[in-house]
Design a protein around this motif. Structure first.
Motif, mmCIF file in Angstrom:
data_model
loop_
_atom_site.group_PDB
_atom_site.id
_atom_site.type_symbol
_atom_site.label_atom_id
_atom_site.label_comp_id
_atom_site.label_asym_id
_atom_site.label_seq_id
_atom_site.Cartn_x
_atom_site.Cartn_y
_atom_site.Cartn_z
ATOM 1 N N LYS A 166 2.787 68.903 -21.152
ATOM 2 C CA LYS A 166 2.246 70.101 -21.800
ATOM 3 C C LYS A 166 0.721 70.092 -21.836
ATOM 4 O O LYS A 166 0.092 71.114 -22.058
ATOM 5 C CB LYS A 166 2.806 70.227 -23.213
ATOM 6 N N ARG A 167 0.104 68.931 -21.694
ATOM 7 C CA ARG A 167 -1.337 68.770 -21.582
ATOM 8 C C ARG A 167 -2.109 69.374 -22.762
ATOM 9 O O ARG A 167 -3.112 70.072 -22.582
ATOM 10 C CB ARG A 167 -1.850 69.354 -20.262
ATOM 11 N N VAL A 168 -1.676 69.096 -23.965
ATOM 12 C CA VAL A 168 -2.331 69.655 -25.147
ATOM 13 C C VAL A 168 -3.762 69.145 -25.308
ATOM 14 O O VAL A 168 -4.582 69.788 -25.982
ATOM 15 C CB VAL A 168 -1.523 69.354 -26.429
ATOM 16 N N GLU A 169 -4.097 68.006 -24.673
ATOM 17 C CA GLU A 169 -5.456 67.487 -24.779
ATOM 18 C C GLU A 169 -6.472 68.396 -24.087
ATOM 19 O O GLU A 169 -7.688 68.275 -24.305
ATOM 20 C CB GLU A 169 -5.534 66.072 -24.189
ATOM 21 N N LEU A 170 -5.983 69.338 -23.267
ATOM 22 C CA LEU A 170 -6.875 70.269 -22.575
ATOM 23 C C LEU A 170 -7.210 71.505 -23.410
ATOM 24 O O LEU A 170 -8.181 72.199 -23.128
ATOM 25 C CB LEU A 170 -6.230 70.716 -21.252
ATOM 26 N N TYR A 171 -6.428 71.777 -24.425
ATOM 27 C CA TYR A 171 -6.570 73.017 -25.186
ATOM 28 C C TYR A 171 -7.980 73.250 -25.742
ATOM 29 O O TYR A 171 -8.462 74.389 -25.725
ATOM 30 C CB TYR A 171 -5.564 73.054 -26.339
ATOM 31 N N PRO A 172 -8.661 72.213 -26.256
ATOM 32 C CA PRO A 172 -10.001 72.462 -26.829
ATOM 33 C C PRO A 172 -11.012 72.992 -25.821
ATOM 34 O O PRO A 172 -12.043 73.548 -26.212
ATOM 35 C CB PRO A 172 -10.430 71.082 -27.351
ATOM 36 N N GLY B 134 6.472 74.608 -15.604
ATOM 37 C CA GLY B 134 5.923 75.726 -16.375
ATOM 38 C C GLY B 134 5.600 75.424 -17.826
ATOM 39 O O GLY B 134 5.148 76.309 -18.552
ATOM 40 N N SER B 135 5.785 74.170 -18.258
ATOM 41 C CA SER B 135 5.578 73.840 -19.671
ATOM 42 C C SER B 135 4.157 74.122 -20.138
ATOM 43 O O SER B 135 3.947 74.698 -21.212
ATOM 44 C CB SER B 135 5.922 72.365 -19.924
ATOM 45 N N PHE B 136 3.179 73.707 -19.333
ATOM 46 C CA PHE B 136 1.777 73.901 -19.728
ATOM 47 C C PHE B 136 1.457 75.382 -19.883
ATOM 48 O O PHE B 136 0.959 75.821 -20.933
ATOM 49 C CB PHE B 136 0.854 73.256 -18.701
ATOM 50 N N SER B 137 1.742 76.178 -18.865
ATOM 51 C CA SER B 137 1.367 77.593 -18.906
ATOM 52 C C SER B 137 2.177 78.377 -19.927
ATOM 53 O O SER B 137 1.666 79.324 -20.539
ATOM 54 C CB SER B 137 1.515 78.219 -17.518
#
Length: 220
Positions: free
Chosen positions: A18-24, A41-44
């Motif tokens: 999901k790459r939540v570390e990219l959200y900021p 498609g989890s990230f998008s």
């Protein structure tokens, strides 16, 4: 084993981050995006909800992951970006995502140049790229005198290109982009690196990051 088979044999977890570390670092105000190498498609799917993105596309060469992504995203093209780029609408996307993708391409510079046609006037490219200067890789090369490919990680056996922070910036600039931000993500370091950084006023700071997150915009 052919490269295609290597991708097929990747563990399921490889396609579900999901790459939540990219959200900021993701810009606000995105209306339409395309996720190159969208996996399942989890990230998008998640950023669509978090950032209220109206329309999210995906490009994914793995058949099974692409099929799963189709149930989550607006449209998914099941092919590599080299072929899919001709199916993407021109001047359409506010943001193009390349999360751990460019290092898998034979000619990432060519794709970065061509994809500019698909980005809106004030649009962005957002990427994460592995850092070959991470201390674990350097330790293996310098101390153990070894370069061992793995199934995942910086020395993933499906990686065709390797990057440092400096070479990432150079690649984007030479392809006609302005790098807005480049941030180290997923820091990981041991006590020896901490001491080395302390003694050298953080000269080797970038060695602690597994990847870099990059936000860039095409120069018109």
């Amino acid at each position: 084993m052919e490269l295609k088979e290597e991708y097929i044999n990747k563990p399921e977890s490889y396609y579900s981050h999901k790459r939540v570390e990219l959200y900021p670092f993701i810009p606000e105000g995105i209306n339409r995006s395309v996720d190159i190498g969208c996996s399942n498609g989890s990230f998008s799917y998640n950023i669509k909800n978090v950032f209220n993105i109206e329309e999210v596309w995906g490009v994914e060469p793995n058949y099974f992951s692409a099929n799963e992504a189709k149930s989550k995203l607006f449209k998914v093209i099941n092919s590599g970006i080299e072929e899919a780029i001709n199916e993407l609408p021109k001047c359409y996307f506010d943001c193009v995502f390349f999360n751990d993708v460019l290092e898998h391409l034979i000619d990432p510079e060519c794709i970065l140049k061509k994809i500019k046609e698909n980005i809106t006037k004030d649009g962005f490219i957002f990427c994460s790229i592995p850092n070959i200067l991470h201390f674990t890789t350097l330790y293996s090369v310098v101390i153990n005198k070894d370069w061992k490919y793995e199934n995942e990680g910086i020395l993933d056996k499906t990686h065709l290109r390797f990057f440092t922070k400096k070479s990432i910036i150079r690649m984007f600039e030479e392809c006609g982009y302005k790098v807005i931000t480049i941030n180290g993500i997923n820091p990981h370091m041991n006590s020896k690196l901490r001491i080395l950084n302390f003694l050298t006023a953080n000269r080797y700071e970038e060695m602690k990051y597994l990847q870099f997150a990059i936000l860039a915009t095409p120069i018109i």
